[in-house]
Design an enzyme around this catalytic site. Structure first.
Site, PDB file in Angstrom:
ATOM      1  N   LYS A  22      59.747  47.724  68.336  1.00 57.53           N
ATOM      2  CA  LYS A  22      59.264  46.339  68.114  1.00 57.53           C
ATOM      3  C   LYS A  22      57.739  46.322  68.182  1.00 57.53           C
ATOM      4  O   LYS A  22      57.077  45.721  67.334  1.00 57.53           O
ATOM      5  CB  LYS A  22      59.824  45.429  69.192  1.00 57.53           C
ATOM      6  CG  LYS A  22      59.063  44.115  69.353  1.00 57.53           C
ATOM      7  CD  LYS A  22      59.589  43.220  70.439  1.00 57.53           C
ATOM      8  CE  LYS A  22      59.052  43.504  71.795  1.00 57.53           C
ATOM      9  NZ  LYS A  22      57.725  42.923  72.107  1.00 57.53           N
ATOM     10  N   ASN A  23      57.175  47.029  69.167  1.00 58.25           N
ATOM     11  CA  ASN A  23      55.723  46.939  69.392  1.00 58.25           C
ATOM     12  C   ASN A  23      54.911  47.781  68.420  1.00 58.25           C
ATOM     13  O   ASN A  23      53.691  47.721  68.432  1.00 58.25           O
ATOM     14  CB  ASN A  23      55.397  47.284  70.848  1.00 58.25           C
ATOM     15  CG  ASN A  23      55.921  46.188  71.784  1.00 58.25           C
ATOM     16  OD1 ASN A  23      56.297  45.110  71.335  1.00 58.25           O
ATOM     17  ND2 ASN A  23      55.973  46.473  73.068  1.00 58.25           N
ATOM     18  N   CYS A 117      52.724  33.126  79.463  1.00 54.89           N
ATOM     19  CA  CYS A 117      54.150  33.396  79.355  1.00 54.89           C
ATOM     20  C   CYS A 117      54.603  33.863  80.729  1.00 54.89           C
ATOM     21  O   CYS A 117      53.855  33.835  81.683  1.00 54.89           O
ATOM     22  CB  CYS A 117      54.432  34.414  78.271  1.00 54.89           C
ATOM     23  SG  CYS A 117      54.125  36.072  78.828  1.00 54.89           S
ATOM     24  N   ARG A 122      47.708  35.696  80.208  1.00 53.33           N
ATOM     25  CA  ARG A 122      47.410  36.844  79.350  1.00 53.33           C
ATOM     26  C   ARG A 122      46.308  36.430  78.372  1.00 53.33           C
ATOM     27  O   ARG A 122      46.550  36.049  77.265  1.00 53.33           O
ATOM     28  CB  ARG A 122      48.667  37.291  78.629  1.00 53.33           C
ATOM     29  CG  ARG A 122      49.707  37.819  79.597  1.00 53.33           C
ATOM     30  CD  ARG A 122      51.009  38.094  78.945  1.00 53.33           C
ATOM     31  NE  ARG A 122      50.933  39.290  78.109  1.00 53.33           N
ATOM     32  CZ  ARG A 122      51.976  39.645  77.327  1.00 53.33           C
ATOM     33  NH1 ARG A 122      53.024  38.876  77.246  1.00 53.33           N
ATOM     34  NH2 ARG A 122      51.894  40.743  76.601  1.00 53.33           N
ATOM     35  N   ASP A 305      56.822  47.914  80.831  1.00 54.41           N
ATOM     36  CA  ASP A 305      58.006  47.262  80.244  1.00 54.41           C
ATOM     37  C   ASP A 305      59.313  47.840  80.775  1.00 54.41           C
ATOM     38  O   ASP A 305      60.382  47.277  80.544  1.00 54.41           O
ATOM     39  CB  ASP A 305      57.983  47.368  78.714  1.00 54.41           C
ATOM     40  CG  ASP A 305      56.837  46.576  78.132  1.00 54.41           C
ATOM     41  OD1 ASP A 305      56.448  46.832  76.986  1.00 54.41           O
ATOM     42  OD2 ASP A 305      56.290  45.710  78.845  1.00 54.41           O
ATOM     43  N   ARG A 396      64.628  38.965  71.581  1.00 53.14           N
ATOM     44  CA  ARG A 396      63.280  39.105  71.029  1.00 53.14           C
ATOM     45  C   ARG A 396      62.914  40.568  70.848  1.00 53.14           C
ATOM     46  O   ARG A 396      62.157  40.936  69.960  1.00 53.14           O
ATOM     47  CB  ARG A 396      62.251  38.452  71.957  1.00 53.14           C
ATOM     48  CG  ARG A 396      62.250  36.952  71.935  1.00 53.14           C
ATOM     49  CD  ARG A 396      61.066  36.390  72.683  1.00 53.14           C
ATOM     50  NE  ARG A 396      59.823  37.025  72.256  1.00 53.14           N
ATOM     51  CZ  ARG A 396      58.635  36.737  72.803  1.00 53.14           C
ATOM     52  NH1 ARG A 396      58.558  35.862  73.785  1.00 53.14           N
ATOM     53  NH2 ARG A 396      57.532  37.321  72.369  1.00 53.14           N
TER      54      ARG A 396
HETATM   55  C1  EPZ Z   1      51.381  44.923  74.818  1.00 52.01           C
HETATM   56  O1  EPZ Z   1      51.038  43.643  75.292  1.00 52.01           O
HETATM   57  C2  EPZ Z   1      52.895  44.901  74.624  1.00 52.01           C
HETATM   58  N1  EPZ Z   1      53.245  43.891  73.633  1.00 52.01           N
HETATM   59  C3  EPZ Z   1      53.572  44.563  75.959  1.00 52.01           C
HETATM   60  O2  EPZ Z   1      54.982  44.611  75.749  1.00 52.01           O
HETATM   61  C4  EPZ Z   1      53.182  45.632  76.969  1.00 52.01           C
HETATM   62  O3  EPZ Z   1      53.742  45.306  78.218  1.00 52.01           O
HETATM   63  C5  EPZ Z   1      51.647  45.688  77.095  1.00 52.01           C
HETATM   64  O4  EPZ Z   1      51.056  45.927  75.787  1.00 52.01           O
HETATM   65  C6  EPZ Z   1      51.178  46.786  78.027  1.00 52.01           C
HETATM   66  O5  EPZ Z   1      51.630  48.019  77.577  1.00 52.01           O
HETATM   67  C7  EPZ Z   1      53.196  44.233  72.324  1.00 52.01           C
HETATM   68  O6  EPZ Z   1      52.857  45.349  71.973  1.00 52.01           O
HETATM   69  C8  EPZ Z   1      53.585  43.173  71.338  1.00 52.01           C
HETATM   70  P1  EPZ Z   1      47.566  44.475  76.995  1.00 52.01           P
HETATM   71  P2  EPZ Z   1      49.475  43.185  75.309  1.00 52.01           P
HETATM   72  O7  EPZ Z   1      46.519  43.834  76.163  1.00 52.01           O
HETATM   73  O8  EPZ Z   1      48.764  43.812  74.164  1.00 52.01           O
HETATM   74  C9  EPZ Z   1      44.750  42.207  80.146  1.00 52.01           C
HETATM   75  C10 EPZ Z   1      57.161  43.732  75.680  1.00 52.01           C
HETATM   76  O9  EPZ Z   1      57.968  43.443  76.574  1.00 52.01           O
HETATM   77  N2  EPZ Z   1      43.996  41.633  79.013  1.00 52.01           N
HETATM   78  O10 EPZ Z   1      47.708  45.976  76.954  1.00 52.01           O
HETATM   79  O11 EPZ Z   1      49.445  41.720  75.449  1.00 52.01           O
HETATM   80  C11 EPZ Z   1      46.186  41.701  80.199  1.00 52.01           C
HETATM   81  O12 EPZ Z   1      46.240  40.443  80.839  1.00 52.01           O
HETATM   82  C12 EPZ Z   1      55.709  43.365  75.848  1.00 52.01           C
HETATM   83  O13 EPZ Z   1      57.455  44.336  74.606  1.00 52.01           O
HETATM   84  C13 EPZ Z   1      42.888  40.838  79.280  1.00 52.01           C
HETATM   85  O14 EPZ Z   1      42.537  40.591  80.433  1.00 52.01           O
HETATM   86  O15 EPZ Z   1      48.985  43.844  76.676  1.00 52.01           O
HETATM   87  C14 EPZ Z   1      46.880  42.789  80.986  1.00 52.01           C
HETATM   88  O16 EPZ Z   1      46.674  42.593  82.366  1.00 52.01           O
HETATM   89  C15 EPZ Z   1      55.441  42.645  77.169  1.00 52.01           C
HETATM   90  N3  EPZ Z   1      42.174  40.319  78.243  1.00 52.01           N
HETATM   91  C16 EPZ Z   1      46.146  44.055  80.543  1.00 52.01           C
HETATM   92  O17 EPZ Z   1      44.899  43.618  79.959  1.00 52.01           O
HETATM   93  C17 EPZ Z   1      42.515  40.564  76.932  1.00 52.01           C
HETATM   94  O18 EPZ Z   1      41.809  40.078  76.012  1.00 52.01           O
HETATM   95  C18 EPZ Z   1      46.904  44.887  79.511  1.00 52.01           C
HETATM   96  O19 EPZ Z   1      47.358  43.983  78.511  1.00 52.01           O
HETATM   97  C19 EPZ Z   1      43.647  41.382  76.671  1.00 52.01           C
HETATM   98  C20 EPZ Z   1      44.369  41.914  77.730  1.00 52.01           C
END
Ligand code: EPZ
Length: 434
Positions: A22-23, A117, A122, A305, A396
């Protein structure tokens, strides 16, 4: 609302084919709209998030449909709308990838800020800072991000912490910027690498994906192509844990064992026997799981995840396990596991799980995608019947999870209160705009 009724106690046995990631699918379907001409994408999972991103891109003007062989066709040439609709974008944070697409393709984007969420706040501040570094003017008005750039110009961008979404969004925007962009402290997840390979197959010039420095030389145009996306390492890990929690034996096909390294090692530490082949793994439980400590981390660390499904298995393990979640605030499922008899205490970012000999069935609710998966796994091991509501959240990110579990011997019944978009999607695939 969709529900699952699960009567636990049956060890899972048999072979299950893991779906596409999915990702990986979400950013690659968006990236297909950066090109001129049709892309044909294979191994795309039919889950709600894929459906949502396709609907958003259709509303922007792309033509997207599944053919009878299950391949997804994307024809982006009619894409000219730079305003993404709130109703669809609010359903899924990954919709924010269209910001990078629209900036690169149209020089303008109006995309709703992703809502919070169940995983805590996030933000997308890293994304916006990166777009500004590429020359975009950004404003936030009435919950919308408004971005504009006559021309995106390559730059050197340091991403404050490992972020999959930021790395992906900036790759999309930079692929057609003028000059070179260097992403420092880039995410190394397999989904980032998959996107880079697909973009390169369309004519993009990207080096270093999979390391923490990615170099992108922008190009004038990209052309549609055919591509097979990677399989879903989180679904594979979920089935590995499902095998461990039910004391079963499974063969998982269509997997990339290399992407599962940390998950395989933690399952082996928990007492499971795992043999790898080129694109399959054979998993066997050896009695009750053994308690294991773990800490989530960006790839190649243990994936956040799988924290929730793994915690479900630890709730019946022999001993006490300490699980530290370093990426998100995602322990809301613990209250639901407690209703099934789990003995778990959460202190800030850490869960202390004292394994009990048996969970018992209860009525529980999924609070997010992976929390729902954790409850499904707990129910498969619990004594008696568990009713899990909120299963549309599990839909989802898992393609037909209940059907796959039934085929492995689980006693799972699905109850759909109303026909949901999932049914519509499955029975009436995305049709070509005529
Ligand atoms: C991706 O989310 C995945 N989603 C998530 O999977 C996964 O848990 C996550 O990466 C971590 O591996 C998809 O790929 C669609 P991040 P993402 O940006 O990109 C902070 C699932 O269940 N951050 O790597 O949203 C953030 O809050 C989902 O399939 C900021 O602070 O995650 C987090 O603490 C859930 N500012 C950390 O970075 C920003 O602008 C990592 O988040 C962006 C992120």
């Amino acid at each position: 609302m969709a529900k699952l009724l699960i009567r636990g106690g049956t060890p899972l046995k048999g072979t299950v084919e893991i779906s596409g990631s999915k990702n990986s699918a979400l950013p690659i379907i968006v990236a297909a709209c950066l090109a001129e001409g049709e892309s044909v994408l294979e191994n795309i999972p039919r889950d709600i998030d894929v459906y949502t991103i396709c609907r958003i891109l259709q509303e922007l003007g792309a033509e997207i449909w599944f053919d009878e062989a299950g391949r997804l066709h994307v024809v982006p040439d009619g894409l000219q709308n730079y305003q993404a609709s709130y109703d669809l974008v609010r359903r899924m944070r990954a919709s924010f990838y269209v910001a990078g697409l629209l900036l690169a393709r149209l020089g303008k984007a109006e995309v709703p800020l992703p809502g919070g969420c169940a995983l805590g706040s996030r933000p997308v501040d890293f994304h916006l800072k990166g777009f500004q570094a590429l020359g975009a003017k950004i404003s936030i008005e009435h919950g919308y991000v408004k971005a504009e750039a006559d021309e995106l110009v390559g730059n050197k961008i340091y991403i404050n912490r490992s972020s999959v979404g930021t790395t992906i969004n900036l790759m999309l925007a930079a692929s057609r910027a003028k000059g070179t962009t260097v992403l420092e402290n880039a995410a190394k997840e397999p989904e980032v690498v998959d996107l880079a390979i697909y973009l390169s197959s369309m004519g993009a010039r990207i080096r270093g994906a999979g390391t923490d420095v990615i170099r992108i030389d922008g190009v004038e145009r990209l052309r549609g192509t055919e591509y097979v996306i990677i399989s879903d390492r989180i679904e594979a890990g979920t089935f590995m844990v499902a095998c461990g929690i039910t004391g079963g034996e499974l063969v998982l096909t269509n997997v990339v064992p290399e992407h599962l390294r940390s998950s395989i090692m933690k399952c082996e530490e928990a007492g499971m026997e795992i043999e790898e082949d080129i694109n399959s793994i054979h998993v066997r439980a050896q009695g009750r799981p053994v308690a294991v400590d773990l800490e989530t981390a960006p790839y190649p660390g243990f994936p956040t995840d799988l924290q929730q499904p793994f915690a479900a298995m630890m709730s019946i393990a022999d001993g006490t396990s300490i699980i530290r979640e370093t990426i998100f605030d995602r322990f809301r499922y613990v209250d639901e596991l407690r209703r099934m008899g789990a003995d778990i205490k959460v202190e800030r970012d850490t869960a202390i799980i004292r394994g009990v000999s048996e969970l018992t069935g209860a009525q529980v609710e999924a609070t997010d995608l992976r929390a729902g998966a954790a409850l499904v796994l707990a129910a498969l091991a619990a004594k008696g019947e568990t009713e899990i509501s909120g299963i549309e959240l599990v839909d989802r990110g898992y393609e037909q999870l209940d059907a796959k579990l039934r085929q492995l011997g689980a006693d799972v019944e699905r109850i759909d209160d109303e026909s949901n978009v999932f049914e519509e999607f499955l029975t009436r695939p995305l049709l070509r705009r005529i």
